[in-house]
Write a protein that holds these residues in place. Structure first.
Motif, PDB file in Angstrom:
ATOM      1  N   GLN A  35       4.932 -19.792  -8.483  1.00  0.00           N
ATOM      2  CA  GLN A  35       3.695 -20.502  -8.210  1.00  0.00           C
ATOM      3  C   GLN A  35       2.701 -19.506  -7.622  1.00  0.00           C
ATOM      4  N   HIS A  36       1.479 -19.517  -8.101  1.00  0.00           N
ATOM      5  CA  HIS A  36       0.497 -18.572  -7.639  1.00  0.00           C
ATOM      6  C   HIS A  36      -0.485 -19.265  -6.708  1.00  0.00           C
ATOM      7  N   GLY A  37      -1.031 -18.469  -5.767  1.00  0.00           N
ATOM      8  CA  GLY A  37      -1.986 -19.018  -4.835  1.00  0.00           C
ATOM      9  C   GLY A  37      -3.309 -19.340  -5.513  1.00  0.00           C
ATOM     10  N   GLN A  38      -4.016 -20.312  -4.949  1.00  0.00           N
ATOM     11  CA  GLN A  38      -5.315 -20.677  -5.468  1.00  0.00           C
ATOM     12  C   GLN A  38      -6.325 -19.578  -5.165  1.00  0.00           C
ATOM     13  N   ALA A  39      -7.322 -19.460  -6.028  1.00  0.00           N
ATOM     14  CA  ALA A  39      -8.349 -18.443  -5.853  1.00  0.00           C
ATOM     15  C   ALA A  39      -9.145 -18.705  -4.578  1.00  0.00           C
ATOM     16  N   SER A  40      -9.457 -17.632  -3.888  1.00  0.00           N
ATOM     17  CA  SER A  40     -10.215 -17.756  -2.652  1.00  0.00           C
ATOM     18  C   SER A  40     -11.081 -16.518  -2.459  1.00  0.00           C
ATOM     19  N   GLY A  51      -5.587 -14.652  -4.229  1.00  0.00           N
ATOM     20  CA  GLY A  51      -5.155 -15.682  -5.165  1.00  0.00           C
ATOM     21  C   GLY A  51      -5.364 -15.295  -6.611  1.00  0.00           C
ATOM     22  N   LYS A  52      -5.365 -16.295  -7.447  1.00  0.00           N
ATOM     23  CA  LYS A  52      -5.345 -16.133  -8.900  1.00  0.00           C
ATOM     24  C   LYS A  52      -6.734 -16.329  -9.490  1.00  0.00           C
ATOM     25  N   SER A  88     -14.757 -17.255 -13.004  1.00  0.00           N
ATOM     26  CA  SER A  88     -14.533 -16.477 -11.785  1.00  0.00           C
ATOM     27  C   SER A  88     -15.583 -15.393 -11.620  1.00  0.00           C
TER      28      SER A  88
END
Length: 313
Positions: free
Chosen positions: A110-115, A132-133, A139
């Protein structure tokens, strides 16, 4: 305990056991054959080396015709057979057949949310933390807003220590804030052809001037297009890298669906610097100032303030 409650617990247990058993099994032979056909097709169309790709596709089809994929419907056995076949044909251990659960993703983790966070520190030093991703299409537009807000800083720190997945379009856009539009920053090799990777121009925004020192914070988790961003600016003498050596993965991975909840991951391209002999593959981007991940920011901030004091003298 009431009989109805016991019955409900028993039924739930049977469903869970059945789901676990089903997760380790493939459907019928017809479905298995279709999956192998799909794998052969996407490997032949996508894998980075077209000759090896054809050899792998032919070998998969030959084994399918010989019934070698029908000996068991157990998923892990099937996955091992696919990996073994692809490896024997290409010598590449990077293929991965991923099975997603009903609620899971096609990724093995599981990847972290973009931040993104940005601020102006003391001494007018800009700081952008990207984590994150960042595989989603818009993006580039999001990050651009943060860069524009720091156009008047005296120095800039870009923190990549917690980034996850990136994309090449985003990298090209970010590079456009520091190098001239259409300037070649790297090369992309795929299936016998070479493509120049160039920086993308920024609308109504001049690049950060060369007088603005740039520090990029890295960790051993930084990979792929993020490594291109760091390496290209370091190679051009435009950025100072502070932190840990990056992962060293110059390959571009393709994720393609090959069946119900089944995804095949494979290498579709490889990135190098502007000079083909210059690459961070397997070795990683080597920092100008090697430090532990935890102390990279303090080191970069110290360098930025010291540079400003020296410029004032």
């Amino acid at each position: 305990m009431p009989i109805k409650v016991l019955s409900a617990i028993w039924l739930l247990g049977c469903l869970l056991f059945g789901s676990k058993l089903q997760a380790n099994q493939l459907p019928d032979v017809t479905h298995t054959n279709a999956v192998i056909d799909n794998i052969a097709r996407v490997v032949n169309d996508t894998y980075i080396d077209p000759e090896k790709a054809k050899h792998a596709a032919d070998l998969l089809q030959a084994k399918l015709a010989a019934g070698e994929f029908s000996a068991s419907n157990e998923y892990h056995w099937f996955k091992t057979q696919v990996h073994s076949t692809l490896y024997s044909a290409t010598g590449d251990s990077g293929f991965e057949l991923i099975r997603s659960s009903l609620y899971g993703s096609a990724n093995s983790q599981q990847h972290g949310q973009a931040s993104i966070e940005s601020k102006v520190l003391d001494h007018n030093i800009g700081y952008v933390e990207i984590s994150g991703k960042f595989a989603f299409l818009k993006s580039s537009e999001v990050i651009e807003r943060y860069f524009r807000a720091l156009r008047d800083v005296n120095a800039l720190i870009i923190d990549l220590r917690s980034v996850d997945e990136g994309n090449l379009s985003l990298t090209k856009k970010m590079l456009g804030f520091f190098v001239s539009p259409n300037e070649t920053v790297g090369l992309l090799y795929s299936r016998g052809w070479i493509e120049k990777i160039t920086a993308t121009g920024t609308d109504n925004f001049k690049q950060f001037e060369a007088r603005v020192p740039l520090y990029i914070l890295t960790s051993s988790f930084v990979t792929g297009p993020w490594e291109l961003f760091s390496y290209s600016l370091q190679e051009a003498g435009r950025a100072v890298i502070v932190g840990e050596e990056t992962l060293g993965l110059a390959s571009i991975e393709a994720l393609i669906n090959v069946g119900d909840n089944l995804t095949l991951a494979m290498t579709s391209a490889v990135i190098t610097g502007r000079n083909p002999s210059m690459t961070w593959n397997e070795e990683g981007v080597v920092p100008d100032y090697p430090t532990a991940r935890e102390s990279a920011f303090e080191k970069a901030y110290s360098l930025a303030t010291q540079t400003q004091l020296e410029n004032r003298r």
